[in-house]
Write an enzyme that holds these catalytic residues in place. Sequence first.
Site, PDB file in Angstrom:
ATOM      1  N   GLY A 132      46.275  45.975  36.538  1.00 33.62           N
ATOM      2  CA  GLY A 132      46.344  44.539  36.755  1.00 33.62           C
ATOM      3  C   GLY A 132      45.462  43.819  35.763  1.00 33.62           C
ATOM      4  CD1 TRP A 159      51.040  43.287  41.159  1.00 32.92           C
ATOM      5  CD2 TRP A 159      52.019  42.350  42.939  1.00 32.92           C
ATOM      6  NE1 TRP A 159      50.558  43.919  42.277  1.00 32.92           N
ATOM      7  CE2 TRP A 159      51.139  43.352  43.393  1.00 32.92           C
ATOM      8  CE3 TRP A 159      52.747  41.637  43.887  1.00 32.92           C
ATOM      9  CZ2 TRP A 159      50.959  43.661  44.732  1.00 32.92           C
ATOM     10  CZ3 TRP A 159      52.571  41.934  45.223  1.00 32.92           C
ATOM     11  CH2 TRP A 159      51.683  42.926  45.632  1.00 32.92           C
ATOM     12  N   GLY A 356      41.479  23.854  64.649  1.00 32.87           N
ATOM     13  CA  GLY A 356      41.178  24.674  65.814  1.00 32.87           C
ATOM     14  C   GLY A 356      42.316  25.633  66.114  1.00 32.87           C
ATOM     15  CD  GLU A 380      49.206  32.749  35.463  1.00 42.00           C
ATOM     16  OE1 GLU A 380      49.647  31.804  34.855  1.00 42.00           O
ATOM     17  OE2 GLU A 380      49.822  33.315  36.367  1.00 42.00           O
ATOM     18  CD  GLU A 384      36.460  38.619  42.438  1.00 40.96           C
ATOM     19  OE1 GLU A 384      37.682  38.525  42.172  1.00 40.96           O
ATOM     20  OE2 GLU A 384      35.961  38.106  43.447  1.00 40.96           O
TER      21      GLU A 384
END
Lengths: 400, 263
Positions: A132, A159, A356, A380, A384
């Site tokens: 990835g 993906w 709630g 994209e 991190e």
Amino acid sequence: MAPYEDKTEIQKDITEMVHQFVDEQIIPNAEHFDHEDTFPEAIVEQMKELGLFGVTIPEQYGGMGLDLTTYAMIVEELSRGWISISGVVNTHFIGSYLLMKFGTEEQQEYFLPKMATGEIRAAFSLSEPEVGSDVQGIKATAKRDPASGDWVLDGQKMWVTNGLGSGVVFVLMRTDPKADPPHRGMSCFITEKTPWVEQNEGAFAGLEVPPKIKKMGYKGVESTELIYSGYRCPEARILGGAEGIGRGFSQMMDALEVGRVNVAARGVGIAQRALELALRYSQERRTFGKPIAQHQAIQFKLADMATQIEAARLLTLKAARMKDAGVRSDLEAGMAKLLASETGKECVEQSFRIHGGYGYSKEYEVERLYRDAPLLLIGEGTSEIQRMVIGKKLLERNRI
Amino acid sequence: MKICCLVKEVPDAAVQKRIDAGTKRLDRSGERTLNPFDTHGIEAAMQIREGGAVAVDEIVAVTMGPDTAVRALHKSVALGADRSLHLSDPALSGSDVCATGYALAKALETEQPDLVLLGQQSDDGECYTIGAVVADHLKMPSLTQVIKMDVSEGKLVCQRQAEYGYDTVEIALPAVISVGDAINEPRYPSLKAIMGAKKKPLDTKGTGDVGIDPSQVGEAGSKTQVLGINPPPPKQSGEIIEDEDTNETVEKIVAWLEERKLI
């Protein structure tokens, strides 16, 4: 345009139209398409008529020739309705960017007019089942067939947004396995396919689209694997032609930079919607004898949300404007993507808390937002990775 | 056939509306937009053109308003009008409905339309009357709250929303028709139309250009005067019937409705 204003007259007119379109056509229908996980074809057809597939494509190819800034404003509005809709446009935008910036004249003339109208929709693909963020580790390869001169593509991709419905996929392949560093041995192929067909045949044989991946959110728009096995691609379909060989990695990284602005705009859009829902619900719902919006605990949440959204929007616009001005904006694009996608997730969570128990119910829109927002933390470039890029750039620019 | 669409720039629906205590007029300082009701008039004109029953040579958007009203005209053109006419003059400021209707009628006289279309109300003043005033000055027949129109050479067959159903009325052209929002679903302007709107012809005219008598317009020329502005009386709280015995409750509700001759 006054100095404090964000938009030109044209940008106001365009976003006003898109806003109305979203309010009337997308928001009332998103729940249905999300629940069924079906492609919102009727909405996409309308978007084609409105010209939303050709926003950044030059007028000579039938597009609008608008800049990244205006595009980001449109994406924010669309994402306010449903991020799956901006997902349909996003990969198409990346594909047209790759063609506009790196494509040969023949490639531009062949693809861009059909893409400007949305007649064919584009996807792009880097990730693989085991790769990835570390793009340099991709395994899918393309080998030149000495007999025909064609390139033969093999490997599995993962993906791929719009993997099934698209008519063309810009795919990154390893073309020189011995290259050091590895990224110099990668090329981007423009692979045509038949939209909505799982087993491609004829000229497109060797490309299979397995059933779409089941996801937590971001439904309606399909994310798929792509299996290339002996798919043949003439050299003229390498992005940039023969000169594009070995340049695929940097081409894709360039496109991801504008892609980051795009994802940032999506974060702002979903956050904006979360705030709107929170503002409405908190004035309707009463506890302890008054609307919950009159409790300071709720007001603080609303204030934080609105403040974060405004900051994320401004940073996104700054990154877009820098790119439009031709100024290097990798740092700002990374910051915008990081801040806006985190703001999206944060605001959706706060809105959910304000709702709630009802926020946990599928009867309320915020439930969908809660499942949709995390996509932006991943797609994209994860937060991190953004931090790694930002940190590295900061040190580069401030070396002692 | 030439169709003129009367349009108005109004405060955006999202803007909190406020009356300026000094001028006793609506504070128009916020974001403004084309009156959504007028978009139905433009769409009606477009549908006549596309319907093909009569040949429509031109659709002209006409407004009266300050410089900023140009945006409403641009949007009208993006929605389908071919060009626009902007009646703009400081002398017109403060005109009431009668004076505005007179001024618009004078502007329309220079266009000689076969049909004048407008939304049934404006999103700000909500008077519902401007079409009738314009028609009176132009000596044209007029209908309000029209929700269906069949056009043929020289006449229109209209359905208008009435209190207890629909009136079907045949009306000779030229005429002034104010349309209800049920008449159609206005299209969205495409990006191309939005971008092209600024390039379409826009004429700006002052009172003198269209033969307006300055004494008949503006605050001084208006026949009405705003003396004071008060919020509407608070809504009276309704009658709550506790449901203890459902048969009894139903009887009470029926009696309540009968008393008011509602059933």
